[in-house]
Design a protein around this motif. Structure first.
Motif, short mmCIF file in Angstrom:
data_model
loop_
_atom_site.label_atom_id
_atom_site.label_comp_id
_atom_site.label_asym_id
_atom_site.label_seq_id
_atom_site.Cartn_x
_atom_site.Cartn_y
_atom_site.Cartn_z
N LYS A 24 41.76 41.96 30.60
CA LYS A 24 42.26 40.59 30.48
C LYS A 24 43.46 40.34 31.39
CE LYS A 24 40.63 39.91 25.75
NZ LYS A 24 41.00 39.59 24.34
N SER A 25 44.11 41.40 31.85
CA SER A 25 45.22 41.29 32.80
C SER A 25 44.97 42.24 33.96
CB SER A 25 46.56 41.61 32.11
OG SER A 25 46.80 40.71 31.04
N PRO A 26 43.98 41.95 34.79
CA PRO A 26 43.57 42.88 35.84
C PRO A 26 44.64 43.08 36.91
CG PRO A 26 42.49 40.77 36.15
CD PRO A 26 43.18 40.70 34.82
N GLN A 27 44.76 44.32 37.38
CA GLN A 27 45.69 44.60 38.48
C GLN A 27 44.95 44.94 39.77
OE1 GLN A 27 47.92 48.31 38.26
NE2 GLN A 27 46.60 49.05 36.59
N PHE A 28 43.65 45.25 39.67
CA PHE A 28 42.88 45.60 40.87
C PHE A 28 41.92 44.48 41.29
CE2 PHE A 28 43.62 49.88 38.86
CZ PHE A 28 44.59 50.28 39.77
N LEU A 29 41.04 44.05 40.40
CA LEU A 29 40.09 42.99 40.71
C LEU A 29 40.66 41.67 40.20
CD1 LEU A 29 37.48 42.03 41.88
CD2 LEU A 29 36.27 42.90 39.88
N VAL A 30 41.32 40.97 41.11
CA VAL A 30 42.15 39.82 40.74
C VAL A 30 41.51 38.52 41.20
CG1 VAL A 30 44.42 38.77 41.05
CG2 VAL A 30 44.21 41.26 40.84
#
Length: 233
Positions: free
Chosen positions: A213-219
């Motif tokens: 819910k808080s992606p760091q890679f697939l943004v």
């Protein structure tokens, strides 16, 4: 001599099954068909098809279960599902279980042929790299469609790997339309009404993100599209 692409259609309504068979034979396919779900599954597991078209409502075994079992057996198998029009739950369920795409009934035959042709074109394309690293804790083999995320084994579909490979290659934000053209293989997206990109992105995030819910890679970049960060071959 040109080898015809092979297609399996699993549909229990006789008039639709006859019409689809005639349609794809006309478009150059070698077509097998089944009207029963269990028999369709057995033929799908034992045959070699460039694409399999599955109806959802089938006797003995529904299309969702067939899709799930086909995907477990062959991560590379191209699968398109026929869903009820505006049945959001059917669409999400089918794509979550591993279908590459869907077409809602009642459908345009020209759109269905376009979708199947696109799946068949892309099904024979493999990714150049074999190992993809995302951050420090996610690795996947793009050839074997398997990986490890945060010490957990992961199985990927061919479509998921194709999306990640394309985003890794681009190294910038990629629009939904570009993904439909370059990964799904559609020549035009002007009349394509599908949530398939969004659902596939959500599936990938569940596999590569600690917090989907808080992606760091697939943004998602508002107004630009999707970008993959922290990836390397």
């Amino acid at each position: 001599m040109n080898i015809k692409p092979t297609l399996l259609i699993v549909e229990d309504e006789p008039s639709i099954l006859r019409g689809l068979t005639d349609l794809f034979v006309f478009h150059g396919y070698d077509v097998d068909s089944e009207s029963d779900g269990q028999q369709g599954l057995e033929r799908g597991l034992n045959g070699q098809y460039n694409c399999i078209i599955l109806d959802v409502m089938l006797p003995s075994l529904n299309g969702f279960e067939i899709c799930h079992r086909l995907r477990q057996h062959s991560p590379n198998q191209a699968i398109l599902m026929l869903t009820a029009k505006n049945a959001e739950e059917d669409i999400i369920n089918g794509l979550t279980l591993g279908a590459d795409d869907y077409v809602a009934k009642p459908f345009s035959t020209s759109e269905l042929v376009l979708r199947v042709n696109a799946l068949v074109r892309r099904s024979g394309i493999s990714n150049a790299q074999h190992q993809l690293q995302i951050g420090d804790d996610v690795t996947l083999c793009t050839h074997q469609l398997v990986g490890v995320s945060y010490q957990q084994k992961m199985q990927y579909t061919r479509r998921e790997v194709s999306i990640l490979s394309y985003l890794n290659k681009k190294k910038k934000a990629v629009s939904r339309d570009e993904l439909l053209k370059e990964v799904w293989g559609y020549k035009s997206t002007e009349h394509i009404d599908t949530r398939t990109v969004d659902i596939h992105i959500a599936k990938i995030r569940k596999k590569i993100e600690q917090d989907p819910k808080s992606p760091q890679f697939l943004v998602t970049l508002r107004g630009e599209g999707y970008q993959l960060f922290g990836s390397q071959v």
